[in-house]
Scaffold this motif. Structure first.
Motif, PDB file in Angstrom:
ATOM      1  N   ILE A   4      -6.971  36.209  80.308  1.00 18.46           N
ATOM      2  CA  ILE A   4      -5.994  36.960  79.528  1.00 18.46           C
ATOM      3  C   ILE A   4      -6.740  38.013  78.725  1.00 18.46           C
ATOM      4  CG2 ILE A   4      -4.208  36.863  77.734  1.00 18.46           C
ATOM      5  CD1 ILE A   4      -3.427  35.266  80.156  1.00 18.46           C
ATOM      6  N   THR A   5      -6.340  39.271  78.873  1.00 15.34           N
ATOM      7  CA  THR A   5      -6.928  40.355  78.092  1.00 15.34           C
ATOM      8  C   THR A   5      -5.809  41.172  77.462  1.00 15.34           C
ATOM      9  OG1 THR A   5      -7.038  41.787  80.041  1.00 15.34           O
ATOM     10  CG2 THR A   5      -9.027  40.516  79.495  1.00 15.34           C
ATOM     11  N   THR A   6      -6.179  41.971  76.473  1.00 15.57           N
ATOM     12  CA  THR A   6      -5.219  42.853  75.826  1.00 15.57           C
ATOM     13  C   THR A   6      -5.911  44.135  75.409  1.00 15.57           C
ATOM     14  OG1 THR A   6      -3.472  42.972  74.158  1.00 15.57           O
ATOM     15  CG2 THR A   6      -5.540  41.947  73.486  1.00 15.57           C
ATOM     16  N   HIS A   7      -5.119  45.159  75.204  1.00 15.45           N
ATOM     17  CA  HIS A   7      -5.603  46.444  74.696  1.00 15.45           C
ATOM     18  C   HIS A   7      -4.474  47.009  73.856  1.00 15.45           C
ATOM     19  CE1 HIS A   7      -7.383  50.680  75.631  1.00 15.45           C
ATOM     20  NE2 HIS A   7      -7.774  50.223  74.461  1.00 15.45           N
ATOM     21  N   ILE A   8      -4.755  47.278  72.594  1.00 17.33           N
ATOM     22  CA  ILE A   8      -3.726  47.785  71.693  1.00 17.33           C
ATOM     23  C   ILE A   8      -4.017  49.245  71.387  1.00 17.33           C
ATOM     24  CG2 ILE A   8      -2.511  47.477  69.516  1.00 17.33           C
ATOM     25  CD1 ILE A   8      -3.613  44.607  69.448  1.00 17.33           C
ATOM     26  N   LEU A   9      -3.019  50.086  71.634  1.00 19.14           N
ATOM     27  CA  LEU A   9      -3.136  51.507  71.337  1.00 19.14           C
ATOM     28  C   LEU A   9      -2.112  51.891  70.289  1.00 19.14           C
ATOM     29  CD1 LEU A   9      -3.495  52.840  74.987  1.00 19.14           C
ATOM     30  CD2 LEU A   9      -5.309  52.509  73.298  1.00 19.14           C
ATOM     31  N   ASP A  10      -2.561  52.620  69.270  1.00 15.39           N
ATOM     32  CA  ASP A  10      -1.665  53.151  68.246  1.00 15.39           C
ATOM     33  C   ASP A  10      -1.178  54.496  68.765  1.00 15.39           C
ATOM     34  OD1 ASP A  10      -0.571  54.516  66.035  1.00 15.39           O
ATOM     35  OD2 ASP A  10      -1.775  53.317  64.645  1.00 15.39           O
ATOM     36  N   ALA A  12       1.085  56.457  67.590  1.00 19.11           N
ATOM     37  CA  ALA A  12       1.320  57.459  66.549  1.00 19.11           C
ATOM     38  C   ALA A  12       0.040  58.231  66.240  1.00 19.11           C
ATOM     39  CB  ALA A  12       1.855  56.799  65.281  1.00 19.11           C
ATOM     40  N   LEU A  13      -1.096  57.553  66.325  1.00 24.01           N
ATOM     41  CA  LEU A  13      -2.382  58.197  66.053  1.00 24.01           C
ATOM     42  C   LEU A  13      -3.084  58.656  67.319  1.00 24.01           C
ATOM     43  CD1 LEU A  13      -3.792  55.786  63.302  1.00 24.01           C
ATOM     44  CD2 LEU A  13      -2.649  58.005  62.990  1.00 24.01           C
ATOM     45  N   GLY A  14      -2.624  58.149  68.462  1.00 22.42           N
ATOM     46  CA  GLY A  14      -3.282  58.498  69.719  1.00 22.42           C
ATOM     47  C   GLY A  14      -4.671  57.912  69.843  1.00 22.42           C
ATOM     48  N   GLN A  15      -4.848  56.690  69.341  1.00 25.77           N
ATOM     49  CA  GLN A  15      -6.165  56.051  69.404  1.00 25.77           C
ATOM     50  C   GLN A  15      -6.016  54.532  69.473  1.00 25.77           C
ATOM     51  OE1 GLN A  15      -7.778  57.629  65.760  1.00 25.77           O
ATOM     52  NE2 GLN A  15      -7.167  55.850  64.579  1.00 25.77           N
ATOM     53  N   PRO A  16      -7.098  53.837  69.835  1.00 24.10           N
ATOM     54  CA  PRO A  16      -7.040  52.371  69.860  1.00 24.10           C
ATOM     55  C   PRO A  16      -6.755  51.817  68.471  1.00 24.10           C
ATOM     56  CG  PRO A  16      -8.994  53.168  71.010  1.00 24.10           C
ATOM     57  CD  PRO A  16      -8.387  54.354  70.307  1.00 24.10           C
ATOM     58  N   ALA A  17      -6.075  50.682  68.433  1.00 24.59           N
ATOM     59  CA  ALA A  17      -5.770  50.002  67.170  1.00 24.59           C
ATOM     60  C   ALA A  17      -6.838  48.949  66.922  1.00 24.59           C
ATOM     61  CB  ALA A  17      -4.379  49.376  67.228  1.00 24.59           C
ATOM     62  N   SER A  18      -7.741  49.252  66.009  1.00 24.40           N
ATOM     63  CA  SER A  18      -8.817  48.314  65.679  1.00 24.40           C
ATOM     64  C   SER A  18      -8.395  47.415  64.529  1.00 24.40           C
ATOM     65  CB  SER A  18     -10.091  49.070  65.319  1.00 24.40           C
ATOM     66  OG  SER A  18      -9.875  49.864  64.180  1.00 24.40           O
ATOM     67  N   ALA A  19      -9.043  46.283  64.432  1.00 26.59           N
ATOM     68  CA  ALA A  19      -8.838  45.302  63.350  1.00 26.59           C
ATOM     69  C   ALA A  19      -7.425  44.722  63.332  1.00 26.59           C
ATOM     70  CB  ALA A  19      -9.193  45.908  61.993  1.00 26.59           C
ATOM     71  N   VAL A  20      -6.855  44.491  64.518  1.00 27.45           N
ATOM     72  CA  VAL A  20      -5.558  43.826  64.617  1.00 27.45           C
ATOM     73  C   VAL A  20      -5.809  42.344  64.921  1.00 27.45           C
ATOM     74  CG1 VAL A  20      -3.348  43.677  65.831  1.00 27.45           C
ATOM     75  CG2 VAL A  20      -4.444  45.916  65.515  1.00 27.45           C
ATOM     76  N   PRO A  21      -5.440  41.453  64.010  1.00 25.07           N
ATOM     77  CA  PRO A  21      -5.569  40.023  64.303  1.00 25.07           C
ATOM     78  C   PRO A  21      -4.533  39.614  65.361  1.00 25.07           C
ATOM     79  CG  PRO A  21      -5.344  40.415  61.930  1.00 25.07           C
ATOM     80  CD  PRO A  21      -4.996  41.683  62.637  1.00 25.07           C
ATOM     81  N   LEU A  22      -4.940  38.747  66.253  1.00 21.87           N
ATOM     82  CA  LEU A  22      -4.001  38.224  67.248  1.00 21.87           C
ATOM     83  C   LEU A  22      -4.391  36.812  67.629  1.00 21.87           C
ATOM     84  CD1 LEU A  22      -5.148  38.252  70.449  1.00 21.87           C
ATOM     85  CD2 LEU A  22      -5.073  40.673  69.992  1.00 21.87           C
ATOM     86  N   ALA A  23      -3.421  36.115  68.186  1.00 27.34           N
ATOM     87  CA  ALA A  23      -3.660  34.736  68.625  1.00 27.34           C
ATOM     88  C   ALA A  23      -2.905  34.488  69.918  1.00 27.34           C
ATOM     89  CB  ALA A  23      -3.225  33.743  67.554  1.00 27.34           C
ATOM     90  N   LEU A  24      -3.470  33.654  70.770  1.00 26.70           N
ATOM     91  CA  LEU A  24      -2.869  33.246  72.030  1.00 26.70           C
ATOM     92  C   LEU A  24      -2.422  31.795  71.904  1.00 26.70           C
ATOM     93  CD1 LEU A  24      -2.258  33.749  75.067  1.00 26.70           C
ATOM     94  CD2 LEU A  24      -4.593  32.929  75.525  1.00 26.70           C
ATOM     95  N   PHE A  25      -1.160  31.539  72.276  1.00 24.89           N
ATOM     96  CA  PHE A  25      -0.574  30.203  72.188  1.00 24.89           C
ATOM     97  C   PHE A  25      -0.050  29.765  73.543  1.00 24.89           C
ATOM     98  CE2 PHE A  25      -0.187  32.065  68.009  1.00 24.89           C
ATOM     99  CZ  PHE A  25      -0.404  31.020  67.127  1.00 24.89           C
ATOM    100  N   GLN A  26       0.014  28.450  73.738  1.00 25.95           N
ATOM    101  CA  GLN A  26       0.624  27.857  74.926  1.00 25.95           C
ATOM    102  C   GLN A  26       1.776  26.964  74.460  1.00 25.95           C
ATOM    103  OE1 GLN A  26      -1.881  25.135  77.104  1.00 25.95           O
ATOM    104  NE2 GLN A  26      -0.608  25.260  78.922  1.00 25.95           N
ATOM    105  N   LEU A  27       2.895  27.032  75.188  1.00 27.98           N
ATOM    106  CA  LEU A  27       4.041  26.178  74.886  1.00 27.98           C
ATOM    107  C   LEU A  27       3.853  24.837  75.599  1.00 27.98           C
ATOM    108  CD1 LEU A  27       6.816  26.000  73.485  1.00 27.98           C
ATOM    109  CD2 LEU A  27       7.826  26.862  75.614  1.00 27.98           C
ATOM    110  N   GLN A  28       3.801  23.766  74.795  1.00 25.77           N
ATOM    111  CA  GLN A  28       3.635  22.413  75.325  1.00 25.77           C
ATOM    112  C   GLN A  28       4.602  21.495  74.598  1.00 25.77           C
ATOM    113  OE1 GLN A  28      -0.472  21.477  74.510  1.00 25.77           O
ATOM    114  NE2 GLN A  28      -1.225  22.708  76.194  1.00 25.77           N
ATOM    115  N   ASP A  29       5.508  20.859  75.331  1.00 24.07           N
ATOM    116  CA  ASP A  29       6.478  19.934  74.742  1.00 24.07           C
ATOM    117  C   ASP A  29       7.260  20.584  73.593  1.00 24.07           C
ATOM    118  OD1 ASP A  29       5.616  17.871  76.480  1.00 24.07           O
ATOM    119  OD2 ASP A  29       3.976  17.399  75.115  1.00 24.07           O
ATOM    120  N   ASN A  30       7.717  21.814  73.838  1.00 20.81           N
ATOM    121  CA  ASN A  30       8.498  22.592  72.861  1.00 20.81           C
ATOM    122  C   ASN A  30       7.740  22.904  71.573  1.00 20.81           C
ATOM    123  OD1 ASN A  30      10.832  22.925  74.438  1.00 20.81           O
ATOM    124  ND2 ASN A  30      11.463  20.835  73.944  1.00 20.81           N
TER     125      ASN A  30
END
Length: 113
Positions: A4-10, A12-30
């Motif tokens: 799993i990879t991601t790339h965040i682009l802003d 409005a600024l026309g540039q990569p969005a640095s320093a964005v916290p993110l987390a990956l979750f899995q759904l298990q037993d609701n």
């Protein structure tokens, strides 16, 4: 490379969005279980969100992007405090790229390659 990879682009600024916290979750037993987290680099990416040899089972997953932290750090109003992208994986083990195009008052995503 992480399955799993991601790339965040802003767009409005026309540039990569640095320093964005993110987390990956899995759904298990609701319940959402956090698998990994990190903060985007200067290119708007996180290297090694998952170990290269880690293959996720088929199921439902969620990428949680903390857009509030990103915009607050830039002294901008926050309309969408977070973005949750929920997606399904099959059991093929193939690579999934989850990009996020971000602006202060909107966002979009798609399955990239």
């Amino acid at each position: 490379m992480s399955q799993i990879t991601t790339h965040i682009l802003d767009t409005a600024l026309g540039q990569p969005a640095s320093a964005v916290p993110l987390a990956l979750f899995q759904l298990q037993d609701n319940e959402w279980t956090e698998l990994s987290s990190g903060v985007t680099n200067d290119d708007g990416r996180i290297a090694g969100l998952l170990a290269a040899d880690h293959v996720l089972p088929a199921g439902t997953y969620r990428m949680h992007f903390d857009t509030s932290a990103y915009f607050s750090n830039r002294d901008l109003d926050v309309f969408y405090p977070y973005v949750d992208v929920v997606f399904n994986l099959d059991d093929s083990g193939e690579h999934y790229h989850i990009p996020l195009l971000l602006s202060p008052f909107g966002y979009s995503t798609y399955r990239g390659s």
